[in-house]
Motif scaffolding. Structure first.
Motif, short mmCIF file in Angstrom:
data_model
loop_
_atom_site.label_atom_id
_atom_site.label_comp_id
_atom_site.label_asym_id
_atom_site.label_seq_id
_atom_site.Cartn_x
_atom_site.Cartn_y
_atom_site.Cartn_z
N LEU A 238 0.80 -1.23 0.00
CA LEU A 238 0.00 0.00 0.00
C LEU A 238 0.84 1.28 0.00
N PRO A 239 1.82 1.43 0.89
CA PRO A 239 2.58 2.70 0.89
C PRO A 239 3.26 2.98 -0.44
N LEU A 240 3.85 1.97 -1.05
CA LEU A 240 4.51 2.18 -2.33
C LEU A 240 3.50 2.53 -3.42
N ALA A 241 2.35 1.86 -3.42
CA ALA A 241 1.32 2.15 -4.42
C ALA A 241 0.82 3.59 -4.28
N ILE A 242 0.60 4.03 -3.06
CA ILE A 242 0.15 5.40 -2.83
C ILE A 242 1.21 6.39 -3.31
N HIS A 243 2.46 6.11 -3.00
CA HIS A 243 3.56 6.96 -3.44
C HIS A 243 3.66 6.97 -4.97
N MET A 244 3.53 5.81 -5.59
CA MET A 244 3.63 5.72 -7.05
C MET A 244 2.50 6.48 -7.74
N THR A 245 1.28 6.33 -7.22
CA THR A 245 0.16 7.05 -7.86
C THR A 245 0.35 8.56 -7.74
N ARG A 246 0.86 9.01 -6.61
CA ARG A 246 1.12 10.44 -6.44
C ARG A 246 2.17 10.92 -7.43
N ALA A 247 3.25 10.15 -7.57
CA ALA A 247 4.33 10.53 -8.49
C ALA A 247 3.85 10.52 -9.95
N ILE A 248 3.07 9.52 -10.31
CA ILE A 248 2.54 9.45 -11.68
C ILE A 248 1.62 10.64 -11.94
N ARG A 249 0.75 10.95 -11.00
CA ARG A 249 -0.18 12.08 -11.17
C ARG A 249 0.59 13.38 -11.35
N GLN A 250 1.69 13.57 -10.61
CA GLN A 250 2.46 14.80 -10.72
C GLN A 250 3.14 14.90 -12.09
N GLU A 251 3.67 13.79 -12.58
CA GLU A 251 4.38 13.80 -13.85
C GLU A 251 3.45 13.77 -15.06
N LEU A 252 2.33 13.05 -14.92
CA LEU A 252 1.38 12.86 -16.01
C LEU A 252 -0.03 13.15 -15.51
N PRO A 253 -0.38 14.42 -15.36
CA PRO A 253 -1.66 14.78 -14.73
C PRO A 253 -2.89 14.20 -15.41
N SER A 254 -2.82 13.96 -16.71
CA SER A 254 -4.00 13.44 -17.41
C SER A 254 -4.00 11.92 -17.55
N ALA A 255 -3.02 11.24 -16.97
CA ALA A 255 -2.96 9.77 -17.05
C ALA A 255 -4.16 9.16 -16.33
N ARG A 256 -4.63 8.05 -16.84
CA ARG A 256 -5.71 7.30 -16.19
C ARG A 256 -5.04 6.30 -15.26
#
Length: 107
Positions: free
Chosen positions: A7-25
């Motif tokens: 869970l912690p890594l997944a939460i961190h990864m989704t945050r990082a992806i959203r920051q780099e690729l705001p329109s990613a699904r």
């Protein structure tokens, strides 16, 4: 995610992806997602844990993955499918769907 330790890594990864690729699904799934959803009193609380996810898959993901891909050009608010939770659809918990994977088609 299959284990609570992920869970912690997944939460961190989704945050990082959203920051780099705001329109990613962003879609998450796995047995840990299903376990968390089953224990919730209020289904909306899941989005507090995964604020950067657009969709969560509850239960088996084989059919849900195909349904998500078939709707990839649809706005996230319009995506529907078996075991798919979307941020925009806040009413009720979806049923946890367990498929007979021995007889299901290959995605």
């Amino acid at each position: 995610m299959n284990y609570i330790s992920q869970l912690p890594l997944a939460i961190h990864m989704t945050r990082a992806i959203r920051q780099e690729l705001p329109s990613a699904r962003i879609c998450l799934g796995g047995t840990e997602i299903s376990d968390v959803v089953k224990q919730l009193r209020n289904p909306r609380d899941i989005w507090k844990l995964f604020p950067d996810a657009d969709h969560l898959v509850v239960g088996e993901g084989e059919t849900a993955l195909v349904q998500l891909l078939e709707q990839i050009d649809s706005p996230p608010s319009q995506v529907r499918g078996a075991g798919i939770m979307s941020r925009s659809l806040l009413a009720g918990k979806p049923p946890v769907i367990y498929e007979d994977l021995a007889t299901s088609q290959v995605p």
